[in-house]
Design a protein around this motif. Structure first.
Motif, PDB file in Angstrom:
ATOM      1  N   ALA C  23       0.838  -1.198   0.000  1.00 10.64           N
ATOM      2  CA  ALA C  23       0.000   0.000   0.000  1.00 10.64           C
ATOM      3  C   ALA C  23       0.872   1.246   0.000  1.00 10.64           C
ATOM      4  O   ALA C  23       0.619   2.191  -0.753  1.00 10.64           O
ATOM      5  N   ILE C  95      -9.278  -6.181  -5.238  1.00 11.13           N
ATOM      6  CA  ILE C  95      -9.885  -6.045  -3.920  1.00 11.13           C
ATOM      7  C   ILE C  95     -11.400  -5.996  -4.026  1.00 11.13           C
ATOM      8  O   ILE C  95     -12.120  -6.631  -3.259  1.00 11.13           O
ATOM      9  N   LEU C  96     -11.888  -5.260  -5.004  1.00 11.13           N
ATOM     10  CA  LEU C  96     -13.317  -4.954  -5.023  1.00 11.13           C
ATOM     11  C   LEU C  96     -14.180  -5.994  -5.724  1.00 11.13           C
ATOM     12  O   LEU C  96     -15.328  -6.227  -5.339  1.00 11.13           O
ATOM     13  N   ASP C  99     -16.118  -8.694  -3.885  1.00  7.04           N
ATOM     14  CA  ASP C  99     -17.064  -8.223  -2.896  1.00  7.04           C
ATOM     15  C   ASP C  99     -18.252  -7.536  -3.551  1.00  7.04           C
ATOM     16  O   ASP C  99     -19.372  -7.590  -3.034  1.00  7.04           O
ATOM     17  N   VAL C 117     -20.037   3.761  -1.106  1.00  8.11           N
ATOM     18  CA  VAL C 117     -18.720   4.288  -1.470  1.00  8.11           C
ATOM     19  C   VAL C 117     -18.637   5.774  -1.128  1.00  8.11           C
ATOM     20  O   VAL C 117     -17.663   6.236  -0.508  1.00  8.11           O
ATOM     21  N   ALA C 120     -18.318   6.377   2.510  1.00  4.58           N
ATOM     22  CA  ALA C 120     -16.993   6.012   3.006  1.00  4.58           C
ATOM     23  C   ALA C 120     -15.997   7.134   2.721  1.00  4.58           C
ATOM     24  O   ALA C 120     -15.109   7.417   3.523  1.00  4.58           O
ATOM     25  N   PHE C 121     -16.192   7.803   1.571  1.00  2.00           N
ATOM     26  CA  PHE C 121     -15.243   8.855   1.215  1.00  2.00           C
ATOM     27  C   PHE C 121     -15.535  10.163   1.926  1.00  2.00           C
ATOM     28  O   PHE C 121     -14.688  11.044   1.972  1.00  2.00           O
ATOM     29  N   GLU C 126     -10.159   6.830   9.030  1.00  3.55           N
ATOM     30  CA  GLU C 126     -10.201   5.437   8.597  1.00  3.55           C
ATOM     31  C   GLU C 126     -11.034   4.622   9.588  1.00  3.55           C
ATOM     32  O   GLU C 126     -10.958   4.837  10.783  1.00  3.55           O
ATOM     33  N   PRO C 127     -11.789   3.659   9.101  1.00  2.65           N
ATOM     34  CA  PRO C 127     -12.484   2.740  10.010  1.00  2.65           C
ATOM     35  C   PRO C 127     -11.452   1.910  10.757  1.00  2.65           C
ATOM     36  O   PRO C 127     -10.416   1.576  10.209  1.00  2.65           O
TER      37      PRO C 127
ATOM     38  N   ARG D  98     -14.216  -2.058   4.573  1.00  3.24           N
ATOM     39  CA  ARG D  98     -12.781  -2.306   4.722  1.00  3.24           C
ATOM     40  C   ARG D  98     -12.062  -2.183   3.386  1.00  3.24           C
ATOM     41  O   ARG D  98     -10.955  -1.658   3.308  1.00  3.24           O
ATOM     42  N   ASP D  99     -12.719  -2.682   2.344  1.00  2.00           N
ATOM     43  CA  ASP D  99     -12.027  -2.731   1.067  1.00  2.00           C
ATOM     44  C   ASP D  99     -11.954  -1.358   0.427  1.00  2.00           C
ATOM     45  O   ASP D  99     -10.982  -1.031  -0.258  1.00  2.00           O
ATOM     46  N   ILE D 100     -12.971  -0.567   0.660  1.00  2.00           N
ATOM     47  CA  ILE D 100     -12.889   0.808   0.175  1.00  2.00           C
ATOM     48  C   ILE D 100     -11.748   1.522   0.879  1.00  2.00           C
ATOM     49  O   ILE D 100     -10.954   2.230   0.258  1.00  2.00           O
ATOM     50  N   ALA D 101     -11.645   1.278   2.179  1.00  2.00           N
ATOM     51  CA  ALA D 101     -10.531   1.881   2.924  1.00  2.00           C
ATOM     52  C   ALA D 101      -9.203   1.434   2.344  1.00  2.00           C
ATOM     53  O   ALA D 101      -8.277   2.241   2.184  1.00  2.00           O
ATOM     54  N   ALA D 102      -9.108   0.133   2.013  1.00  2.00           N
ATOM     55  CA  ALA D 102      -7.863  -0.381   1.448  1.00  2.00           C
ATOM     56  C   ALA D 102      -7.556   0.326   0.132  1.00  2.00           C
ATOM     57  O   ALA D 102      -6.407   0.704  -0.130  1.00  2.00           O
ATOM     58  N   ARG D 104      -8.530   3.338  -0.815  1.00  2.00           N
ATOM     59  CA  ARG D 104      -8.107   4.709  -0.526  1.00  2.00           C
ATOM     60  C   ARG D 104      -6.663   4.739  -0.090  1.00  2.00           C
ATOM     61  O   ARG D 104      -5.899   5.632  -0.480  1.00  2.00           O
TER      62      ARG D 104
END
Lengths: 128, 128, 128, 128
Positions: C23, C95-96, C99, C117, C120-121, C126-127, D98-102, D104
């Motif tokens: 990352a 990743i996406l 899911d 989405v 989240a933005f 961060e969660p 989680r994956d959206i965070a990843a 980002r």
DNA sequence: GTGGTCTAGACCACG
DNA sequence: GTGGTCTAGACCACC
């Protein structure tokens, strides 16, 4: 004294140096009697430390390819023509024998190997 | 599943295991679908720790030779005939190409190499 | 080289390390060419054994993110800009995709996903 | 009660079963009140042992998706419409957040993610 | 000092 | 009982 190091090859630096020097001696590219540059110079040119160069030099001396005398530097040992041919042939056998055996073990035929040899010789450029 | 380790070879244990398994798969000595023994069993038999066995297994799996699933063990992946031939050929080329280049570099001719190949094939016993 | 391990995450340590390094490389936080600290140092800092660090390093090397050579340490491989973009994009898709498929399977509409989405933005933190 | 197991997915069998059942309940493909087949039957059909099926059933019961009563078998719990929507939404958020965070974290923009979502929805076939 | 390989244990999830 | 992951040591080749 052209030496090219490939850091990503996995081979130790001293071995790469050693192999390229022997190759150049055996192929006649370096003449017997030729004076080799000081190891510090070689190290500088290759941008490595003195240690691997020294290791290569030591192995070359142990195997009689070069002779070093303190204060007078290092030079390529004189090898009679038949001696060169013998060593060259020994080297070739040593390089190939194990790997030919490995190929046989996985079921590759003699003809396939010869074919691969031929193709390798038809390419002008060395494989990376 | 015959594996012979030679501790003096200098090659890491895991590599020796890996190479011998692939050789046996490519040569057809191990049939696709065959169930391999548990890594701990292999380790016991070879009198090594589990680590090098596992390392070999991992590389085998990454390259698609075997499939493993936790709790259910490991078996040899099914490879179509042409796939085996391709891999075998790839392996042979990979093994030989560098060494042929090395031979050329020291001035060995195509014919000398072919001669060495022929001699290697006329011997019935594998070199140690 | 900031790495945070969460032992309760269920994810293997080596994977957490691997993911965070990639990352940081993909996001540009670690520059190509940067020298990474020795694995033993990383292990000490993270208070884990060398094993998971090495495992992460191995995967990073297999995938071309880093280059390591014994005795000289490890550094981040140079990646061309377009290469980084490609890898980043690949990673995002990887990743996406699964899911999103899972969401579709339970009857979630495209709009709902886009809404998630967006939300989240809009959060800055961060969660956990 | 269509369940497809992919042994190579890396996911535990019981999880695959669990996820597919919940997906079918949340998507309405399985109606509330429907009687599920006995675990032994499911195990036979999927060609797995009873254990992973039982594990999946247990998790489904713990989360209120199904109710089992000794001697009378297992059936899908009745869920009010709004309850289904809530659960579906929760599931979607849980899956994606989680994956959206990843994404980002590696520098992927909101628009790129939305683009990936759109592409995923424009394909008719599910990704393997 | 650097990574590469290995030993001899251990605990866990899974089937 | 199977593989997956991990710890805490160790020795070696290389730089």
């Amino acid at each position: 004294m052209d030496i090219v190091l490939s850091p990503s090859s996995g081979k130790p630096i001293y071995l790469q140096i050693y192999e390229q020097i022997t190759a150049q001696i055996l192929s006649g590219k370096i003449e017997p009697g030729t004076r080799l540059p000081p190891i510090r110079t070689v190290a500088l040119n290759l941008r490595v430390s003195v240690i691997p160069v020294k290791q290569a030099w030591e192995q070359l001396e142990r195997e009689g390819f070069i002779t070093t005398s303190a204060g007078r530097g290092t030079s390529v040992a004189p090898l009679a023509g038949h001696e060169i041919r013998t060593r060259r042939s020994d080297a070739a056998v040593g390089i190939l024998v194990r790997d030919i055996a490995a190929c046989r073990a996985i079921g590759v035929s003699r003809d396939e190997i010869v074919e691969i040899v031929n193709q390798a010789f038809n390419r002008n450029t060395e494989p990376e």
